[in-house]
Enzyme design. Structure first.
Site, PDB file in Angstrom:
ATOM      1  N   HIS B  57       1.666  -4.000   4.903  1.00 35.55           N
ATOM      2  CA  HIS B  57       1.032  -2.626   3.813  1.00 35.55           C
ATOM      3  C   HIS B  57       2.357  -1.153   4.072  1.00 35.55           C
ATOM      4  CE1 HIS B  57      -2.075  -5.213   3.259  1.00 35.55           C
ATOM      5  NE2 HIS B  57      -2.608  -4.161   5.019  1.00 35.55           N
ATOM      6  N   HIS B 219      -3.508  -8.384   0.606  1.00 30.50           N
ATOM      7  CA  HIS B 219      -3.490  -8.845   1.379  1.00 30.50           C
ATOM      8  C   HIS B 219      -2.964 -10.844   1.038  1.00 30.50           C
ATOM      9  CE1 HIS B 219      -6.720  -6.609   3.547  1.00 30.50           C
ATOM     10  NE2 HIS B 219      -5.586  -6.515   4.553  1.00 30.50           N
TER      11      HIS B 219
END
Lengths: 212, 357
Positions: B57, B219
């Site tokens: 991320h 995700h």
């Protein structure tokens, strides 16, 4: 014949092999309804367990299982780490100090493992999680022992129940974990956590059968 | 799989090595267990703010460690929660004695691992509070799911809460502020393409050339709805309206009660947006979407906010919370008050966010 600490160690090693062999299968199941890492994480966790085993070879079954649990907690990550880590640690506490395990001890360990998973993850039966494989397995083993079955036979019945529980997750709507975000789209897929739980329970039964 | 990596299993370790070499004046990296921490930690008298989560991320969270933001960040494997041993060691390293706030994105794994870590840290005499971020309106109900996920608001919370800690807020006030930011922030994301986790080697889901996925998390998981690709304006409208027209959101979360000395269930209520609200508008790239497209999204978002009577008082446009190389974007709106605006404007110096210093 009771299960010895050597058998417990052999069981954990075999679990590592089984998870390694099923690494891609578990990851594939997870990619359908999760984030495609369950097999990878579990494999990393059990490889870490393998590294820790030599330091507890002469210890009691409780210490061995607790050590495995700690190794899983600090290496798996995701939800699987705290859940399986807690399961093994609780199982270890249930057989603390024991060097030989009778069928009742194994049942107590599995019951403690299930209780730990439920406490940590707060999942109910039918939420499409590990709990759906472990709960029927524990119940089946309890029932088999009550009906006079030996250790291996009782664990084989537990395995059959876990397998059924695992397959029963296919039509379920996920209510916990990342799969729950898919809503209706989680239906039709087998839960990866229930699958790894089935594989581990099956391994315990295989070790018990080899012993008899 | 085509990636600029060496071996898939070395991705996180080598990334951390690179970060340590690139920003030695801002951060240090501890290996085994892995965490990134402020070069000048522990900062005397200051509450330590720690976050963490799966890798993939970036720049979140490691890129937000530094003056005015995080004291430490615990990276897990790609898209996998970090583990309690990392979080505990990070807390021990950066705690100055004023206590630690764990900012936790609401994902089952992250929540469990951070709860275990907080329990462990308390046994070592460290004051710890956990506050969840759960701002993703793509998740509609909290009763039959694990609740809303933590997405874009996390970045804004880390900035605002980090500034408050820097300013000298105590642990309780820092935690209360973090909770306030969370209940005032809402996000929604979409994907044009999936992404590939290095260890998995193949895309996390499949999307046809003319399809997009609405309501994704961060995700690489599939979202709520798959549909035919639309224009940037139509997509922006879909995302923005999901946020602006979202009704009151109520859920129960677990927080540590210091007086009782136990985890308690706390009911939190997010009020809906209303005309006249001052907001921070955040347009974020999922990794693969370039600035040129983000600006087009922001243009339309600005127009929609104006039409709905929301006054954009601050904004953030860029790549801050990503899903590897995924193409797509997310929009976050955060209702601001004067305290939050002042803390947003406070100086920050991290690898991923810098101003005022």
């Amino acid at each position: 014949m009771p299960i010895t600490t050597a058998d417990v160690l052999a069981c954990l090693r075999k679990m590592a092999d089984v998870i390694h062999e099923n690494k891609e299968y578990l990851t594939e199941l997870d990619s359908a309804i999760g984030d495609a890492d369950h097999g990878i994480n579990m494999d990393r966790g059990f490889q870490s367990v393998l590294k820790k085993l030599p330091s507890v070879e002469d210890k009691d079954a409780g210490t061995i299982l607790k050590t495995a649990g700690m190794a899983l907690v600090s290496s798996v990550g995701g939800a699987g780490g705290p859940l399986y880590g807690t399961a093994f640690m609780q199982a270890g506490m249930a057989v603390a100090g024991k060097y030989e395990l009778e069928a009742e001890d194994i049942l107590a360990a599995l019951e403690a493992a299930l209780k730990g998973v439920v406490m940590r993850g707060k999942a109910n039966l039918g939420d499409k999680t590990m709990v759906d494989a472990i709960t029927p397995a524990v119940a089946a083993m309890r029932e088999a022992l009550r009906n006079g079955a030996g250790t291996a036979e009782a664990l084989e019945q537990a395995t059959a129940a876990a397998e059924k529980g695992m397959k029963d997750t296919i039509p379920m709507l996920a209510k916990k974990g990342r799969a729950s975000y898919l809503g209706e789209r989680s239906i039709g897929h087998q839960d990866p956590g229930a699958t790894s739980s089935y594989l581990l329970i099956r391994t315990i039964a295989e070790i018990a059968r080899e012993k008899e | 799989m085509k990636k600029l990596i060496n071996k898939p299993e070395d991705v996180v370790k080598e990334e951390l090595e690179g970060v340590a070499l690139a920003y030695p004046d801002l951060v240090k990296v501890h290996f085994d267990p892995d965490f990134v921490y402020r070069a000048d930690a522990p900062v005397k008298g200051k509450v330590a703010v720690i976050s963490g989560g799966g890798s993939g991320h970036e720049p979140m969270h490691g890129g937000f460690v530094g003056v005015g933001m995080l004291d430490a960040a615990c990276p897990g494997q790609v898209f996998t929660s970090p583990t309690p041993d990392q979080m505990l060691e990070a807390a021990k390293t950066v705690n100055s004695g004023a206590g630690v706030l764990y900012i936790v994105k609401n994902y089952t794994g992250d929540v469990m691992n951070f709860e275990m870590a907080a329990d462990l840290a308390r046994t070592e005499g460290i004051r710890v509070l956990n506050i969840l971020i759960d701002d993703d309106v793509a998740v509609q109900d909290s009763l039959y799911t694990a609740g809303r996920r933590g997405v874009g608001t996390t970045v804004l919370a880390e900035k605002i809460v980090g500034a408050a800690a820097e300013k000298g807020y105590d642990l309780k006030k820092v935690a209360d502020l973090c909770r306030k930011v969370n209940i005032n922030g809402r996000s929604m994301g979409m994907a044009l393409t999936p992404c590939t986790v290095p260890m998995a080697g193949k895309p996390t889901f499949e999307l046809a050339e003319d399809e997009m996925e609405i309501g994704i998390g961060i995700h690489g998981e599939p979202g709520r709805k798959r549909m035919k690709l639309k224009t940037a304006d139509e997509i922006t409208e879909m995302l923005a309206l999901s946020i602006i027209e979202d009704s009151t959101y109520t859920r129960t979360v677990r927080e540590w009660d210091e007086d009782k000395g136990e985890w308690v269930d706390v009911t939190l209520v997010d009020p809906p947006f209303k005309a006249g609200d001052q907001v921070l508008a955040f347009v974020n790239s999922m990794g693969g979407t370039p600035d040129i497209e983000l600006a087009i999204i922001y243009r339309k978002l600005h127009e929609i906010c104006e039409k709905k009577g929301l006054k954009i008082v601050r904004n953030l446009v860029g790549r801050y919370i990503t899903s590897l190389e995924m193409q797509g974007c997310s929009i976050t709106l955060l209702k601001m008050d004067d305290e939050m605006i002042e803390l947003w404007d406070a100086p920050v110096k991290t690898p991923g966010l810098r101003w005022g210093i």
